[in-house]
Design a protein around this motif. Sequence first.
Motif, PDB file in Angstrom:
ATOM      1  N   VAL A  78       0.840  -1.198   0.000  1.00  0.00           N
ATOM      2  CA  VAL A  78       0.000   0.000   0.000  1.00  0.00           C
ATOM      3  C   VAL A  78       0.875   1.247   0.000  1.00  0.00           C
ATOM      4  CG1 VAL A  78      -1.645   1.340   1.381  1.00  0.00           C
ATOM      5  CG2 VAL A  78      -1.949  -1.133   1.135  1.00  0.00           C
ATOM      6  N   ILE A  79       0.480   2.221  -0.807  1.00  0.00           N
ATOM      7  CA  ILE A  79       1.103   3.541  -0.808  1.00  0.00           C
ATOM      8  C   ILE A  79       0.107   4.523  -0.213  1.00  0.00           C
ATOM      9  CG2 ILE A  79       2.087   5.381  -2.224  1.00  0.00           C
ATOM     10  CD1 ILE A  79       2.636   3.274  -4.378  1.00  0.00           C
ATOM     11  N   GLY A  80       0.549   5.374   0.725  1.00  0.00           N
ATOM     12  CA  GLY A  80      -0.349   6.346   1.330  1.00  0.00           C
ATOM     13  C   GLY A  80       0.339   7.670   1.564  1.00  0.00           C
ATOM     14  N   PRO A  81      -0.433   8.733   1.582  1.00  0.00           N
ATOM     15  CA  PRO A  81       0.140  10.053   1.871  1.00  0.00           C
ATOM     16  C   PRO A  81       0.495  10.170   3.354  1.00  0.00           C
ATOM     17  CG  PRO A  81      -2.233  10.217   1.565  1.00  0.00           C
ATOM     18  CD  PRO A  81      -1.875   8.792   1.295  1.00  0.00           C
ATOM     19  N   GLU A  82       1.774   9.951   3.666  1.00  0.00           N
ATOM     20  CA  GLU A  82       2.269  10.001   5.051  1.00  0.00           C
ATOM     21  C   GLU A  82       1.413   9.161   5.996  1.00  0.00           C
ATOM     22  OE1 GLU A  82       5.142  11.218   5.628  1.00  0.00           O
ATOM     23  OE2 GLU A  82       5.310  11.978   3.581  1.00  0.00           O
ATOM     24  N   PRO A  83       1.357   7.877   5.787  1.00  0.00           N
ATOM     25  CA  PRO A  83       0.527   7.017   6.658  1.00  0.00           C
ATOM     26  C   PRO A  83       1.020   7.052   8.096  1.00  0.00           C
ATOM     27  CG  PRO A  83       1.981   5.696   5.274  1.00  0.00           C
ATOM     28  CD  PRO A  83       2.098   7.105   4.781  1.00  0.00           C
ATOM     29  N   THR A  84       0.092   7.115   9.029  1.00  0.00           N
ATOM     30  CA  THR A  84       0.442   7.159  10.452  1.00  0.00           C
ATOM     31  C   THR A  84       0.771   5.753  10.942  1.00  0.00           C
ATOM     32  OG1 THR A  84      -1.831   6.795  11.185  1.00  0.00           O
ATOM     33  CG2 THR A  84      -1.153   9.076  10.759  1.00  0.00           C
ATOM     34  N   PRO A  85       1.482   5.643  12.085  1.00  0.00           N
ATOM     35  CA  PRO A  85       1.742   4.306  12.640  1.00  0.00           C
ATOM     36  C   PRO A  85       0.467   3.501  12.885  1.00  0.00           C
ATOM     37  CG  PRO A  85       3.151   5.933  13.697  1.00  0.00           C
ATOM     38  CD  PRO A  85       2.199   6.700  12.826  1.00  0.00           C
ATOM     39  N   ALA A  86      -0.596   4.159  13.325  1.00  0.00           N
ATOM     40  CA  ALA A  86      -1.853   3.454  13.593  1.00  0.00           C
ATOM     41  C   ALA A  86      -2.440   2.872  12.318  1.00  0.00           C
ATOM     42  CB  ALA A  86      -2.859   4.399  14.248  1.00  0.00           C
ATOM     43  N   VAL A  87      -2.397   3.639  11.226  1.00  0.00           N
ATOM     44  CA  VAL A  87      -2.913   3.160   9.951  1.00  0.00           C
ATOM     45  C   VAL A  87      -2.060   2.005   9.443  1.00  0.00           C
ATOM     46  CG1 VAL A  87      -3.204   3.752   7.510  1.00  0.00           C
ATOM     47  CG2 VAL A  87      -4.060   5.289   9.276  1.00  0.00           C
ATOM     48  N   CYS A  88      -0.736   2.146   9.546  1.00  0.00           N
ATOM     49  CA  CYS A  88       0.162   1.078   9.103  1.00  0.00           C
ATOM     50  C   CYS A  88      -0.114  -0.220   9.854  1.00  0.00           C
ATOM     51  CB  CYS A  88       1.618   1.495   9.303  1.00  0.00           C
ATOM     52  SG  CYS A  88       2.172   2.811   8.206  1.00  0.00           S
ATOM     53  N   LEU A  89      -0.320  -0.121  11.167  1.00  0.00           N
ATOM     54  CA  LEU A  89      -0.560  -1.307  11.977  1.00  0.00           C
ATOM     55  C   LEU A  89      -1.868  -1.976  11.580  1.00  0.00           C
ATOM     56  CD1 LEU A  89       0.362  -3.113  14.272  1.00  0.00           C
ATOM     57  CD2 LEU A  89      -0.779  -1.579  15.873  1.00  0.00           C
ATOM     58  N   ARG A  90      -2.909  -1.180  11.344  1.00  0.00           N
ATOM     59  CA  ARG A  90      -4.195  -1.757  10.930  1.00  0.00           C
ATOM     60  C   ARG A  90      -4.067  -2.480   9.591  1.00  0.00           C
ATOM     61  NH1 ARG A  90      -8.334   2.798  10.562  1.00  0.00           N
ATOM     62  NH2 ARG A  90      -9.762   1.074  10.079  1.00  0.00           N
ATOM     63  N   LEU A  91      -3.313  -1.894   8.677  1.00  0.00           N
ATOM     64  CA  LEU A  91      -3.125  -2.530   7.376  1.00  0.00           C
ATOM     65  C   LEU A  91      -2.334  -3.831   7.502  1.00  0.00           C
ATOM     66  CD1 LEU A  91      -2.361   0.675   5.272  1.00  0.00           C
ATOM     67  CD2 LEU A  91      -4.364  -0.796   5.022  1.00  0.00           C
ATOM     68  N   LEU A  92      -1.295  -3.812   8.333  1.00  0.00           N
ATOM     69  CA  LEU A  92      -0.507  -5.030   8.529  1.00  0.00           C
ATOM     70  C   LEU A  92      -1.338  -6.127   9.180  1.00  0.00           C
ATOM     71  CD1 LEU A  92       2.935  -3.570   9.688  1.00  0.00           C
ATOM     72  CD2 LEU A  92       2.369  -4.551   7.469  1.00  0.00           C
ATOM     73  N   GLN A  93      -2.185  -5.755  10.126  1.00  0.00           N
ATOM     74  CA  GLN A  93      -3.049  -6.739  10.784  1.00  0.00           C
ATOM     75  C   GLN A  93      -4.051  -7.344   9.814  1.00  0.00           C
ATOM     76  OE1 GLN A  93      -4.525  -4.258  13.954  1.00  0.00           O
ATOM     77  NE2 GLN A  93      -3.007  -5.019  15.433  1.00  0.00           N
ATOM     78  N   ALA A  94      -4.374  -6.605   8.753  1.00  0.00           N
ATOM     79  CA  ALA A  94      -5.299  -7.107   7.737  1.00  0.00           C
ATOM     80  C   ALA A  94      -4.601  -7.962   6.692  1.00  0.00           C
ATOM     81  CB  ALA A  94      -6.009  -5.941   7.057  1.00  0.00           C
ATOM     82  N   GLY A  95      -3.258  -8.088   6.790  1.00  0.00           N
ATOM     83  CA  GLY A  95      -2.528  -8.938   5.866  1.00  0.00           C
ATOM     84  C   GLY A  95      -1.672  -8.217   4.848  1.00  0.00           C
ATOM     85  N   VAL A  96      -1.672  -6.871   4.878  1.00  0.00           N
ATOM     86  CA  VAL A  96      -0.829  -6.103   3.958  1.00  0.00           C
ATOM     87  C   VAL A  96       0.638  -6.349   4.296  1.00  0.00           C
ATOM     88  CG1 VAL A  96      -0.175  -3.746   3.268  1.00  0.00           C
ATOM     89  CG2 VAL A  96      -2.594  -4.359   3.553  1.00  0.00           C
ATOM     90  N   ARG A  97       1.482  -6.499   3.272  1.00  0.00           N
ATOM     91  CA  ARG A  97       2.889  -6.841   3.478  1.00  0.00           C
ATOM     92  C   ARG A  97       3.763  -5.641   3.783  1.00  0.00           C
ATOM     93  NH1 ARG A  97       4.413 -12.310   4.009  1.00  0.00           N
ATOM     94  NH2 ARG A  97       2.428 -13.324   3.646  1.00  0.00           N
ATOM     95  N   ASP A  98       3.463  -4.471   3.200  1.00  0.00           N
ATOM     96  CA  ASP A  98       4.290  -3.291   3.454  1.00  0.00           C
ATOM     97  C   ASP A  98       3.500  -2.043   3.109  1.00  0.00           C
ATOM     98  OD1 ASP A  98       6.493  -1.793   4.214  1.00  0.00           O
ATOM     99  OD2 ASP A  98       7.900  -2.953   3.007  1.00  0.00           O
ATOM    100  N   VAL A  99       3.903  -0.915   3.727  1.00  0.00           N
ATOM    101  CA  VAL A  99       3.251   0.378   3.511  1.00  0.00           C
ATOM    102  C   VAL A  99       4.331   1.415   3.253  1.00  0.00           C
ATOM    103  CG1 VAL A  99       1.664   2.104   4.431  1.00  0.00           C
ATOM    104  CG2 VAL A  99       1.416  -0.301   5.118  1.00  0.00           C
ATOM    105  N   LEU A 100       4.195   2.179   2.159  1.00  0.00           N
ATOM    106  CA  LEU A 100       5.133   3.252   1.838  1.00  0.00           C
ATOM    107  C   LEU A 100       4.408   4.580   1.811  1.00  0.00           C
ATOM    108  CD1 LEU A 100       6.242   0.632   0.156  1.00  0.00           C
ATOM    109  CD2 LEU A 100       7.676   2.325  -0.957  1.00  0.00           C
ATOM    110  N   SER A 101       5.107   5.640   2.166  1.00  0.00           N
ATOM    111  CA  SER A 101       4.548   6.973   1.962  1.00  0.00           C
ATOM    112  C   SER A 101       4.710   7.339   0.496  1.00  0.00           C
ATOM    113  CB  SER A 101       5.249   8.002   2.845  1.00  0.00           C
ATOM    114  OG  SER A 101       6.576   8.204   2.402  1.00  0.00           O
TER     115      SER A 101
END
Length: 297
Positions: A78-101
């Motif tokens: 997932v790519i996001g505009p400056e994703p917060t730690p809380a958003v990153c954690l929720r995405l990882l818990q849903a099975g997302v492998r990595d998050v980039l700004s």
Amino acid sequence: MSDPFNILCLSAQAPDLVTSAFGPFVVQACGKLDELSNQLHLQPYDAVLFDLKLTGGADRLLHWAGLPRAVLESAVVVIGPEPTPAVCLRLLQAGVRDVLSSREATPEALGRVLRLAIERKRIDDSARRAYSIDLTTGLPNHNQLQEHMTHLLALREREPAAMALIVLHLDGFRAVEASLGTEAANVLRRKAAVRLRGSLRASDVVASLGPDMFAVLLAWLDADEDADHVARKLLAAVNQPFQVAGQDVPVGARLGVSQYPAHGKDAATLLRHAVGLASGGSFGRLLGQGAAANDES
């Protein structure tokens, strides 16, 4: 040159991936989530790339009905505009492998993250398969059986039907191992697994619970007495001597049967009941007396 990685993208950066040194990538771009859902049904993808600006934000993606399938079958990034730690954690818990700004998502960085996410998923999938399979017989192991039973029992809550679990405690393996060696005992286990599988319907499940114990899950019964009928059929199958290392090897069997819902409504209770009966010899000990069956090594 390695085979190309198939990437499904809901991202403005999709065309840039073809230039990454971490490829080669073959990119399929989508304009919206519904279109992406259709593509996932058409073919498998090594990775799926989401830009939160195009999905409508993290909440929209997390509530998208296609996300569970996407993370099960592909490495999701997932790519996001400056994703917060809380958003990153929720995405990882849903099975997302990595998050980039968005500012980090250069072609080189994005290609690297996608490639590593794909490789990590392959390693994890391989480890999960090894964790869920008995390597000697290729049968599901105890953990996989319990997981399968749990899913099936959840279905039975909505669609009631009788089902049963049969546990077979076989005697003779330890004697074979002591006299003929470990590989001979493994051959015996594989032959026992083949006989059990050959005595059942395609919808029934055979699992390994240990060196000398198997379980058979009868997912659907027309009548309660069908479980005992199948149990005796399985006894007859293993009651014939096996040929191992050129010798006839007699095998004894003790059985335990637990039925849903009479003996329990959860996987652990049903399994514990059947194992307890098999260990106590509720069906007695039967040693093979007939002619050797035609087994394949």
